[in-house]
Design a protein around this motif. Sequence first.
Motif: not given
Length: 328
Positions: A107, A194, A196
């Motif tokens: 991350q 992803k 997000s």
Amino acid sequence: MKRYLSAIKPTGKLTLGNYIGAIKQFVTLMNDGDMILFVADLHSLTLPINPEELRNNSRNIVAYYLAAGLDPKKVHVFLQSEVHEHSELAIILQNYLYMGELSRMTQFKDKTQKMNNEAIGLGIFTYPVLMAADIVLYDTDYVPVGEDQVQHVEITRDLVHRFNKRYGDILKMPRALIRQSGARIMSLSDPIKKMSKSDPKGDIFLDDDLKTIHKKIMSAVTDMDCRVCYDETNKPGISNLMTIYSALTNKSFEEIEKEFQGKMYGEFKKEVAKVVVDEIACLQTKYQEILASGLVDKVLKEGKEYASTIAEKTLKRVQNAIGLYRYE
Ligand code: ATP
Ligand code: MG
């Protein structure tokens, strides 16, 4: 009794990824133990956020938790910043994680990839320390999360191991809990990324109007192959739509492949859109009722009291163990 702990950052509007990967999982688990959920408002400061948006997003997350079926009699919900032990414990725990480990977090690498090194805030780097504090503060057994957060639970486990080796059995060892399918919902416009909330390209937001949702699904990026079958590597777009459809209907991939055998992508997308729109329409109605009812503030107040009692005890136990002088 097992304890579950999880959270969502108020960094933006909630997405279908948050709903499937996190919230729906909470609903399934809520009868299975003590569930503590919070709005990770301190974590949201790691990205620039407007104060008004932060306040609204925080409130809206709680309303969506309740709208999704989380029962406030069984689940405790609070704001992270209202329980000061999170910050205090993080200051202590930062000494038990190392810079090398933190710099390898996916991350951290993803979110700072395009940033100038000189302008990367310390908070995004030490994020896993605060998250470790969040988790161990409640003697958590399980952390239900989407796949992207598993690495942070793993580093918390490393910390617990390190800490307990030095001071004895002080911190409870937590475990990540992810759904078998739906733990990683991808962007509809770029299905190798992803979905997000802080990067809204290709997202479905829970408060999108229903026509927009339909349109977004109908125009989701797919491939030229025209067969509805699950293949994450070669057919990420279709696989993502299958994952969404499976998570909302409980049908297996085999069942879905059979259902749409010989059918065109358009037909499949229409069915996915219908299922998503039906689910979100119901959620939006309940969400509006909850916002109008004043329930959010009541739930947060009760949640804060419940959480504070546990957090205070754990912090004292840690302070005691490491030798911080306590005079009471
Ligand atoms: P941000 O972009 O600010 O990181 P986010 O959408 O990733 O926002 P988080 O607040 O970081 O949301 O995560 C809240 C929960 O939702 C976590 O359990 C996370 O694993 C889960 N989650 C987030 N995105 C997805 C996704 N695309 N698919 C499945 N679960 C997800
Ligand atoms: Mg995230």
